[in-house]
Design a protein around this motif. Structure first.
Motif, PDB file in Angstrom:
ATOM      1  N   SER A   3     -46.586  64.661 -39.342  1.00  0.00           N
ATOM      2  CA  SER A   3     -45.948  65.897 -38.876  1.00  0.00           C
ATOM      3  C   SER A   3     -45.178  66.600 -39.985  1.00  0.00           C
ATOM      4  CB  SER A   3     -44.996  65.590 -37.711  1.00  0.00           C
ATOM      5  OG  SER A   3     -43.853  64.873 -38.165  1.00  0.00           O
ATOM      6  N   LEU A   4     -44.912  65.892 -41.094  1.00  0.00           N
ATOM      7  CA  LEU A   4     -44.189  66.504 -42.207  1.00  0.00           C
ATOM      8  C   LEU A   4     -45.074  67.454 -42.999  1.00  0.00           C
ATOM      9  CD1 LEU A   4     -42.220  63.379 -43.491  1.00  0.00           C
ATOM     10  CD2 LEU A   4     -41.401  65.200 -41.986  1.00  0.00           C
ATOM     11  N   GLY A   5     -46.375  67.383 -42.759  1.00  0.00           N
ATOM     12  CA  GLY A   5     -47.302  68.289 -43.441  1.00  0.00           C
ATOM     13  C   GLY A   5     -47.522  67.960 -44.906  1.00  0.00           C
ATOM     14  N   LYS A   6     -47.260  66.709 -45.292  1.00  0.00           N
ATOM     15  CA  LYS A   6     -47.450  66.299 -46.679  1.00  0.00           C
ATOM     16  C   LYS A   6     -48.387  65.101 -46.745  1.00  0.00           C
ATOM     17  CE  LYS A   6     -42.949  67.789 -48.490  1.00  0.00           C
ATOM     18  NZ  LYS A   6     -41.749  67.368 -49.267  1.00  0.00           N
ATOM     19  N   SER A   7     -49.136  65.037 -47.835  1.00  0.00           N
ATOM     20  CA  SER A   7     -49.999  63.882 -48.037  1.00  0.00           C
ATOM     21  C   SER A   7     -49.142  62.684 -48.430  1.00  0.00           C
ATOM     22  CB  SER A   7     -51.025  64.165 -49.137  1.00  0.00           C
ATOM     23  OG  SER A   7     -50.369  64.309 -50.397  1.00  0.00           O
ATOM     24  N   MET A   8     -49.725  61.480 -48.309  1.00  0.00           N
ATOM     25  CA  MET A   8     -48.987  60.281 -48.705  1.00  0.00           C
ATOM     26  C   MET A   8     -48.633  60.330 -50.190  1.00  0.00           C
ATOM     27  SD  MET A   8     -47.541  57.579 -47.671  1.00  0.00           S
ATOM     28  CE  MET A   8     -48.204  57.500 -46.011  1.00  0.00           C
ATOM     29  N   GLU A   9     -49.515  60.919 -50.982  1.00  0.00           N
ATOM     30  CA  GLU A   9     -49.248  61.051 -52.415  1.00  0.00           C
ATOM     31  C   GLU A   9     -48.020  61.927 -52.661  1.00  0.00           C
ATOM     32  OE1 GLU A   9     -51.449  62.611 -56.532  1.00  0.00           O
ATOM     33  OE2 GLU A   9     -52.543  62.574 -54.624  1.00  0.00           O
ATOM     34  N   ASP A  10     -47.913  63.031 -51.911  1.00  0.00           N
ATOM     35  CA  ASP A  10     -46.756  63.923 -52.065  1.00  0.00           C
ATOM     36  C   ASP A  10     -45.471  63.242 -51.604  1.00  0.00           C
ATOM     37  OD1 ASP A  10     -48.255  65.975 -53.128  1.00  0.00           O
ATOM     38  OD2 ASP A  10     -48.619  66.936 -51.188  1.00  0.00           O
ATOM     39  N   GLU A  32     -46.080  71.942 -33.482  1.00  0.00           N
ATOM     40  CA  GLU A  32     -47.124  71.467 -34.387  1.00  0.00           C
ATOM     41  C   GLU A  32     -46.919  70.015 -34.805  1.00  0.00           C
ATOM     42  OE1 GLU A  32     -49.789  73.070 -35.195  1.00  0.00           O
ATOM     43  OE2 GLU A  32     -49.283  75.035 -34.357  1.00  0.00           O
ATOM     44  N   ASP A  33     -45.662  69.565 -34.831  1.00  0.00           N
ATOM     45  CA  ASP A  33     -45.383  68.196 -35.263  1.00  0.00           C
ATOM     46  C   ASP A  33     -45.187  67.241 -34.086  1.00  0.00           C
ATOM     47  OD1 ASP A  33     -43.006  69.129 -34.310  1.00  0.00           O
ATOM     48  OD2 ASP A  33     -41.819  68.665 -36.098  1.00  0.00           O
ATOM     49  N   PHE A  34     -45.678  67.629 -32.892  1.00  0.00           N
ATOM     50  CA  PHE A  34     -45.553  66.764 -31.723  1.00  0.00           C
ATOM     51  C   PHE A  34     -46.255  65.440 -31.995  1.00  0.00           C
ATOM     52  CE2 PHE A  34     -46.305  65.598 -27.193  1.00  0.00           C
ATOM     53  CZ  PHE A  34     -44.988  65.675 -26.762  1.00  0.00           C
ATOM     54  N   ILE A  35     -45.618  64.310 -31.576  1.00  0.00           N
ATOM     55  CA  ILE A  35     -46.132  62.994 -31.937  1.00  0.00           C
ATOM     56  C   ILE A  35     -47.517  62.725 -31.365  1.00  0.00           C
ATOM     57  CG2 ILE A  35     -45.033  61.815 -29.979  1.00  0.00           C
ATOM     58  CD1 ILE A  35     -44.506  59.474 -31.957  1.00  0.00           C
ATOM     59  N   ALA A  68     -40.771  56.536 -41.435  1.00  0.00           N
ATOM     60  CA  ALA A  68     -41.692  56.525 -40.296  1.00  0.00           C
ATOM     61  C   ALA A  68     -40.961  56.104 -39.021  1.00  0.00           C
ATOM     62  CB  ALA A  68     -42.862  55.583 -40.583  1.00  0.00           C
ATOM     63  N   GLY A  69     -40.055  55.121 -39.128  1.00  0.00           N
ATOM     64  CA  GLY A  69     -39.302  54.671 -37.965  1.00  0.00           C
ATOM     65  C   GLY A  69     -38.377  55.742 -37.426  1.00  0.00           C
ATOM     66  N   ARG A  70     -37.689  56.464 -38.332  1.00  0.00           N
ATOM     67  CA  ARG A  70     -36.792  57.543 -37.890  1.00  0.00           C
ATOM     68  C   ARG A  70     -37.567  58.652 -37.188  1.00  0.00           C
ATOM     69  NH1 ARG A  70     -34.586  56.701 -43.026  1.00  0.00           N
ATOM     70  NH2 ARG A  70     -35.610  58.582 -43.809  1.00  0.00           N
ATOM     71  N   LEU A  71     -38.705  59.026 -37.758  1.00  0.00           N
ATOM     72  CA  LEU A  71     -39.508  60.082 -37.160  1.00  0.00           C
ATOM     73  C   LEU A  71     -40.052  59.664 -35.801  1.00  0.00           C
ATOM     74  CD1 LEU A  71     -41.481  61.315 -40.312  1.00  0.00           C
ATOM     75  CD2 LEU A  71     -39.759  62.605 -39.035  1.00  0.00           C
ATOM     76  N   GLU A  72     -40.442  58.396 -35.694  1.00  0.00           N
ATOM     77  CA  GLU A  72     -40.986  57.908 -34.424  1.00  0.00           C
ATOM     78  C   GLU A  72     -39.934  57.983 -33.321  1.00  0.00           C
ATOM     79  OE1 GLU A  72     -43.120  53.896 -32.575  1.00  0.00           O
ATOM     80  OE2 GLU A  72     -42.825  54.103 -34.732  1.00  0.00           O
ATOM     81  N   ARG A  73     -38.675  57.671 -33.681  1.00  0.00           N
ATOM     82  CA  ARG A  73     -37.598  57.762 -32.686  1.00  0.00           C
ATOM     83  C   ARG A  73     -37.358  59.203 -32.255  1.00  0.00           C
ATOM     84  NH1 ARG A  73     -35.626  53.602 -36.029  1.00  0.00           N
ATOM     85  NH2 ARG A  73     -34.368  55.019 -37.307  1.00  0.00           N
TER      86      ARG A  73
END
Length: 452
Positions: free
Chosen positions: A332-339, A222-225, A320-325
């Protein structure tokens, strides 16, 4: 020029500046004089154009430049007299028209460091772990060097391939019988057992003998880039063209020379030195953090919102950089920017508190960061990232990040000063090292060690 200053809050000031008509006149005339020497007007020789013609032809530009130049002079003067340094951009409000024969009144607002009593930071006691390098760790790096320089040779038999081997494959994905765009490759070398691909895909490859084809269902997480593939299940068709294994080179002086060293012993010394330098920096950083944490427990002050926002943006960018790597995205974290911002707020606040304290120490100690130092830092960043130095410098200046960088460097200087004045006691390592720094060794994927 006259001014009056007031504190809107412990971290924000407002200054009202009043300019006499004579100063406005002088600024306009000075700008006209500059235009007179540089612009060309038909019918006149350069430098001989009457001031009245210059003013009439370029009035809007001249008045705007004269206004801005005067404001800049005032701001520098006021900052020196108030003995403050804005933490972020200035908010300038100019309701009055800038005209000859009239005064000019405007206001500026800006954030500053809060005023508080610094805790005693000289002669603090702190423990720092000794640096130890285990022979097993050196051997792990040597093994990695050998593996990276191994030759791929065909294996005997038809397979299928197993973990530790490399399969050369063609593959393509299909959904409802139609090809899936972007999920296709030919003669792709897949190292099995190294988590280079989805687990389902590796499992499928390990069922197909050499020279044969196979297919099976592959599920994308589900969190595939690639968002258009996330959560989908496709049919993957695979053909195995070759099955190979690594043939390791000999660990001898010739290998060492290919890495720029005289012998295997020199190679081992270089690996040990790399470990030592890396861990020394890490241990120093840990000791500095301990010092800083102790100082922060002694003080309370209001945080400038701009510093907190800067730290928040940095944290989000790092995440964001760590996740992109990892082939993932923030979404993909399933959270809004506010959260996400809410989750990171305590960390952003704590980082901002540390910066306020260190910048306050820097101010007390008269520390400074020169333009040359800032330029050098940007140049080094450009070298690491492969970006054009001039373009990167302009990007920093346009975005205001150059001030953020300068403050960060200034805080680092303050931290180094506190550490230099501390009583540092070396202690035995609390947790055995695991070789995580092996990447810094020669012949591996070396990266510059950052101490902060």
């Amino acid at each position: 020029m006259e001014y009056s200053a007031e504190d809107i809050s412990p971290v924000r000031k407002k200054v009202v500046i009043t300019t006499e008509p004579q100063e406005v006149e002088a600024s306009i005339m000075g700008t006209i004089a500059l235009y007179k020497t540089s612009v060309q007007v038909d019918g006149f020789r350069k430098g001989k154009v009457p001031a009245s013609v210059i003013e009439q032809r370029f009035r809007d530009k001249i008045y705007e430049e004269a206004r801005q130049d005067l404001i800049n002079v005032h701001i520098n003067d006021v900052m020196q007299k108030l003995d403050v340094m804005p933490l972020a951009g200035l908010d300038v409000d100019t309701p009055d028209a800038f005209e000859r024969g009239k005064g000019f009144t405007y206001t500026i607002e800006f954030e500053v460091l809060p005023s508080f009593d610094l805790p005693p930071y000289e002669g603090m006691d702190v423990e720092q772990e000794k640096v130890e390098v285990d022979e097993k760790e050196v051997q792990e790096v040597l093994d990695r060097i050998l593996r990276d320089r191994a030759q791929l040779v065909p294996v005997e038999g038809n397979g299928p391939a197993v973990d530790g081997q490399v399969a050369t494959v063609d593959f393509a994905a299909f959904e409802n019988g139609e090809p899936v765009e972007g999920v296709k490759a030919e003669s792709f070398d897949l190292a099995l057992g190294e988590r280079q691909a989805l687990e389902d895909f590796e499992a499928l490859v390990k069922t197909i003998p050499y020279g044969e084809e196979g297919e099976g269902e592959i599920h994308f997480p589900e969190d595939f880039i690639a968002k258009d593939l996330a959560g989908k299940t496709v049919i993957m068709k695979v053909k195995v063209h070759a099955i190979k294994e690594r043939k390791l080179p000999a660990l001898d002086d010739e290998l060492a020379k290919s890495l720029g060293l005289e012998s295997v012993e020199k190679l081992k010394e270089a690996i040990t030195k790399s470990y030592t330098e890396s861990r020394t920096g890490l241990n120093k950083s840990a000791a500095q953090k301990s010092l800083l944490d102790g100082l922060l427990k002694m003080v309370e002050f209001e945080l400038p919102p701009s510093l907190v926002e800067t730290q928040m943006n940095t944290l989000l960018a790092d995440m964001a950089g760590r996740l992109e790597r990892q082939g993932r995205s923030l979404e993909s974290l399933g959270k809004s920017m506010e959260d996400l911002r809410k989750d990171m707020q305590p960390q952003a606040d704590e980082l901002a508190r540390a910066q306020v304290l260190l910048l306050s120490v820097a101010k007390k100690e008269g520390l400074d960061v020169t333009d040359h130092e800032v330029t050098t830092q940007i140049y080094q960043l450009a070298m690491r990232t492969g970006e054009d130095f001039k373009s990167l410098r302009e990007q920093y200046e346009r975005s205001g990040m150059i001030f953020v960088l300068r403050d960060r460097m200034l805080a680092d200087k303050a931290m180094d000063l506190i550490y230099a004045k501390a009583n540092v006691k070396e202690v035995e390592p609390k947790v055995p090292e695991t070789g995580a720094e092996a990447d810094a060794a020669p012949g591996a994927s070396a990266s510059a060690q950052e101490s902060k």
